[in-house]
Design a protein around this motif. Structure first.
Motif, PDB file in Angstrom:
ATOM      1  N   GLY A 142       0.197  12.456 106.360  1.00  0.00           N
ATOM      2  CA  GLY A 142       1.485  12.152 105.754  1.00  0.00           C
ATOM      3  C   GLY A 142       1.346  11.324 104.492  1.00  0.00           C
ATOM      4  N   ARG A 143       0.430  10.366 104.509  1.00  0.00           N
ATOM      5  CA  ARG A 143       0.212   9.536 103.325  1.00  0.00           C
ATOM      6  C   ARG A 143      -0.388  10.354 102.190  1.00  0.00           C
ATOM      7  NH1 ARG A 143      -2.209   3.968 106.095  1.00  0.00           N
ATOM      8  NH2 ARG A 143      -0.179   3.036 106.598  1.00  0.00           N
ATOM      9  N   ALA A 144      -1.347  11.198 102.535  1.00  0.00           N
ATOM     10  CA  ALA A 144      -1.976  12.030 101.507  1.00  0.00           C
ATOM     11  C   ALA A 144      -0.962  12.986 100.888  1.00  0.00           C
ATOM     12  CB  ALA A 144      -3.145  12.803 102.098  1.00  0.00           C
ATOM     13  N   LEU A 145      -0.028  13.458 101.717  1.00  0.00           N
ATOM     14  CA  LEU A 145       0.991  14.401 101.235  1.00  0.00           C
ATOM     15  C   LEU A 145       2.154  13.679 100.562  1.00  0.00           C
ATOM     16  CD1 LEU A 145       1.749  17.418 101.197  1.00  0.00           C
ATOM     17  CD2 LEU A 145       2.816  17.094 103.431  1.00  0.00           C
ATOM     18  N   GLY A 146       2.294  12.381 100.822  1.00  0.00           N
ATOM     19  CA  GLY A 146       3.416  11.633 100.284  1.00  0.00           C
ATOM     20  C   GLY A 146       4.686  11.858 101.065  1.00  0.00           C
ATOM     21  N   SER A 147       4.550  12.120 102.387  1.00  0.00           N
ATOM     22  CA  SER A 147       5.711  12.415 103.221  1.00  0.00           C
ATOM     23  C   SER A 147       6.095  11.200 104.055  1.00  0.00           C
ATOM     24  CB  SER A 147       5.411  13.595 104.151  1.00  0.00           C
ATOM     25  OG  SER A 147       6.446  13.767 105.089  1.00  0.00           O
ATOM     26  N   ALA A 148       7.235  10.600 103.737  1.00  0.00           N
ATOM     27  CA  ALA A 148       7.714   9.442 104.484  1.00  0.00           C
ATOM     28  C   ALA A 148       8.060   9.808 105.919  1.00  0.00           C
ATOM     29  CB  ALA A 148       8.937   8.843 103.789  1.00  0.00           C
ATOM     30  N   SER A 149       8.579  11.018 106.143  1.00  0.00           N
ATOM     31  CA  SER A 149       8.966  11.420 107.497  1.00  0.00           C
ATOM     32  C   SER A 149       7.744  11.597 108.395  1.00  0.00           C
ATOM     33  CB  SER A 149       9.782  12.716 107.467  1.00  0.00           C
ATOM     34  OG  SER A 149       9.024  13.769 106.912  1.00  0.00           O
ATOM     35  N   ALA A 150       6.661  12.170 107.860  1.00  0.00           N
ATOM     36  CA  ALA A 150       5.446  12.346 108.648  1.00  0.00           C
ATOM     37  C   ALA A 150       4.853  10.996 109.026  1.00  0.00           C
ATOM     38  CB  ALA A 150       4.422  13.177 107.880  1.00  0.00           C
ATOM     39  N   VAL A 151       4.889  10.048 108.093  1.00  0.00           N
ATOM     40  CA  VAL A 151       4.397   8.700 108.375  1.00  0.00           C
ATOM     41  C   VAL A 151       5.279   8.031 109.422  1.00  0.00           C
ATOM     42  CG1 VAL A 151       3.992   6.400 107.411  1.00  0.00           C
ATOM     43  CG2 VAL A 151       3.343   8.429 106.100  1.00  0.00           C
ATOM     44  N   ALA A 152       6.596   8.191 109.312  1.00  0.00           N
ATOM     45  CA  ALA A 152       7.516   7.602 110.280  1.00  0.00           C
ATOM     46  C   ALA A 152       7.282   8.172 111.671  1.00  0.00           C
ATOM     47  CB  ALA A 152       8.967   7.846 109.851  1.00  0.00           C
ATOM     48  N   ASP A 153       7.085   9.487 111.763  1.00  0.00           N
ATOM     49  CA  ASP A 153       6.853  10.100 113.066  1.00  0.00           C
ATOM     50  C   ASP A 153       5.529   9.637 113.654  1.00  0.00           C
ATOM     51  OD1 ASP A 153       7.630  12.031 115.154  1.00  0.00           O
ATOM     52  OD2 ASP A 153       5.824  13.083 114.514  1.00  0.00           O
ATOM     53  N   SER A 154       4.535   9.379 112.807  1.00  0.00           N
ATOM     54  CA  SER A 154       3.253   8.877 113.308  1.00  0.00           C
ATOM     55  C   SER A 154       3.432   7.499 113.940  1.00  0.00           C
ATOM     56  CB  SER A 154       2.221   8.806 112.175  1.00  0.00           C
ATOM     57  OG  SER A 154       2.462   7.709 111.304  1.00  0.00           O
ATOM     58  N   LYS A 155       4.385   6.720 113.422  1.00  0.00           N
ATOM     59  CA  LYS A 155       4.655   5.403 113.996  1.00  0.00           C
ATOM     60  C   LYS A 155       5.400   5.531 115.318  1.00  0.00           C
ATOM     61  CE  LYS A 155       4.418   2.721 109.764  1.00  0.00           C
ATOM     62  NZ  LYS A 155       5.015   1.645 108.931  1.00  0.00           N
ATOM     63  N   GLN A 156       6.220   6.566 115.445  1.00  0.00           N
ATOM     64  CA  GLN A 156       6.853   6.851 116.725  1.00  0.00           C
ATOM     65  C   GLN A 156       5.785   7.161 117.775  1.00  0.00           C
ATOM     66  OE1 GLN A 156       9.188   6.626 119.055  1.00  0.00           O
ATOM     67  NE2 GLN A 156      10.754   7.906 118.109  1.00  0.00           N
ATOM     68  N   THR A 157       4.789   7.955 117.376  1.00  0.00           N
ATOM     69  CA  THR A 157       3.689   8.279 118.276  1.00  0.00           C
ATOM     70  C   THR A 157       2.874   7.038 118.615  1.00  0.00           C
ATOM     71  OG1 THR A 157       3.551  10.495 117.294  1.00  0.00           O
ATOM     72  CG2 THR A 157       1.672   9.778 118.601  1.00  0.00           C
ATOM     73  N   LEU A 158       2.708   6.144 117.633  1.00  0.00           N
ATOM     74  CA  LEU A 158       1.980   4.899 117.879  1.00  0.00           C
ATOM     75  C   LEU A 158       2.722   4.036 118.892  1.00  0.00           C
ATOM     76  CD1 LEU A 158      -0.494   3.225 117.093  1.00  0.00           C
ATOM     77  CD2 LEU A 158       0.878   2.175 115.294  1.00  0.00           C
ATOM     78  N   LEU A 159       4.059   4.014 118.821  1.00  0.00           N
ATOM     79  CA  LEU A 159       4.835   3.281 119.813  1.00  0.00           C
ATOM     80  C   LEU A 159       4.619   3.856 121.204  1.00  0.00           C
ATOM     81  CD1 LEU A 159       8.372   2.299 118.473  1.00  0.00           C
ATOM     82  CD2 LEU A 159       6.550   0.823 119.297  1.00  0.00           C
TER      83      LEU A 159
END
Length: 219
Positions: A153-170
């Motif tokens: 997500g960071r490499a792509l510049g996608s805020a939603s992908a990064v946000a969903d990764s944090k959901q998975t981290l939770l």
């Protein structure tokens, strides 16, 4: 970033998240995000079925809550899958972030309610070997999925992908809390350990939800 000859470089700017990515790399990263989201959805569906079944058998509020969290995680990942199924994922980013934010708030609300019930008058759960194994497996699987999606997500510049990764981290944190809670309950009868830490995680979920709503999950 300069583009390779014959290959256009596109600047990704969404809610302050900017990166120059050429079309070839963008296609690779988009496929990677789609694959990781599909894996996350598949795993969480299985996780939900096992947790809800084991929770019903053991009368475990923690396991039932964990199963419902898995369903919420599916909703979050599905929002990202929907975003990247379109011809222009950037056009759908804001909507996806809103869905992810709501999923964070739903998770926080449910964990808070169930933690309160467990602390004040909830039934004592029975030992659950299935629940302990499930929590241990999720504690291994979820960090891998979260890290891989966050990097893509960071490499792509996608805020939603990064946000969903944090959901998975939770979900990783909840797996750890569930494992500790089930073990302490089984070994020492400390039923309160799980809900106390669950309340802390609920507070973190609210913060992450606000960040997603405001588009602050970024590179």
């Amino acid at each position: 970033m300069s583009a390779e000859p014959g290959r256009a470089a596109t600047s990704v700017c969404s809610d302050g998240c900017c990166a120059a990515v050429d079309d070839g790399k963008r296609a690779v990263l988009t496929r990677r995000v789609r694959g990781l989201v599909a894996a996350t959805i598949a795993y969480n569906v299985v996780e939900a079925v096992v947790a809800l079944s084991a929770g019903a058998v053991a009368s475990s509020t923690a396991l039932l809550g964990f199963g419902l969290d898995s369903i919420i995680e599916v909703a979050s990942a599905a929002a990202v899958a929907w975003q990247f199924s379109g011809a222009d994922p950037r056009a759908r980013e804001r909507t996806a972030l809103k869905v992810i934010a709501v999923s964070f708030f739903a998770l926080a609300a449910y964990v808070t309610v169930e933690s309160g019930r467990a602390l004040f008058g909830g039934d004592t759960a029975d030992h659950s070997t299935v629940g302990i194994v499930l929590a241990a497996v999720s504690l291994v699987v979820m960090p891998f999925l979260s890290t891989a999606q966050r990097r893509a997500g960071r490499a792509l510049g996608s805020a939603s992908a990064v946000a969903d990764s944090k959901q998975t981290l939770l979900c990783t944190y909840l797996s750890g809390v569930l494992l500790v809670g089930l073990l302490l309950n089984s070994l020492f009868g400390w039923y309160w350990a799980d809900p106390v830490v669950g309340l802390v995680i609920a507070a973190v979920a609210v913060k992450e939800g606000r960040d997603a709503w405001r588009g602050r999950h970024c590179c």
